[in-house]
Design an enzyme around this catalytic site. Sequence first.
Site, short mmCIF file in Angstrom:
data_model
loop_
_atom_site.label_atom_id
_atom_site.label_comp_id
_atom_site.label_asym_id
_atom_site.label_seq_id
_atom_site.Cartn_x
_atom_site.Cartn_y
_atom_site.Cartn_z
CG ASP A 148 37.76 32.18 42.79
OD1 ASP A 148 37.14 31.11 42.96
OD2 ASP A 148 37.83 33.06 43.66
CG ASN B 185 34.02 27.40 42.50
OD1 ASN B 185 33.22 27.14 43.40
ND2 ASN B 185 34.70 28.54 42.48
CG HIS C 109 34.21 33.57 41.72
ND1 HIS C 109 34.58 33.50 43.04
CD2 HIS C 109 34.57 34.80 41.29
CE1 HIS C 109 35.15 34.66 43.39
NE2 HIS C 109 35.15 35.46 42.35
CB SER D 102 32.48 32.99 36.11
OG SER D 102 32.59 34.35 35.76
#
Length: 218
Positions: A147, A109, A111, A138
């Site tokens: 997250d 992911n 973020h 990040s």
Amino acid sequence: MMSKRIVVLISGNGSNLQAIIDACEAKQIAGDVVGVISNKADVYGLERAANHNIESAVISHRDFESREAYDVELAHAIDKFEADLVVLAGFMRILTPQFTEKFAGRMLNIHPSLLPKYQGLNTHQRAIDAGDTEHGVSVHFVTAELDGGPVVLQAKVPVFPEDSADDLASRVHEQEHRIYPLVVNWFVDGRLSVADHNGQQVAVLDNNILGSAGYSPE
């Protein structure tokens, strides 16, 4: 070596999807985006997939009674693409532990903050409100904690006194499009993985455990 199969999950414009598609086509990533899945219809990210003849699917969360039922269907769709890597690119869904466990170690992911700062939403305004002088983005592995998975790479940008949230978002997006394809390539090249270290999940690059802020070239 067979080209790795990448599935990208989106909810909107898909600018990071585009950056990854472009890097694959330029052979900067040793893999191919074979599928794009959105939880919303009529988003521009689906047009991006169509423009590159990439198969896409819409699985609307509104069609399911529970988060768990939705994630079962989402996992089934990903499996049909035979994904080696799942990339979340602006996918605005909180995922169930069962889903994150199924794809543990092969789901990334991005973020828009310097994690662990500002998990969740409205990160740019929160950085401004806090008086931060630097902000950033990040890329991390996905775990059941929102997250909260091991960070692989961060990029920092300055925060100026006159910045609006949109100004800061624009600066962060530019860095997103640089670092996300790089991390995806590390994974498909077999250089990046997750390991258990002293009871904690850590990111490992070229057999080196990365620190809490991920890879740092210094």
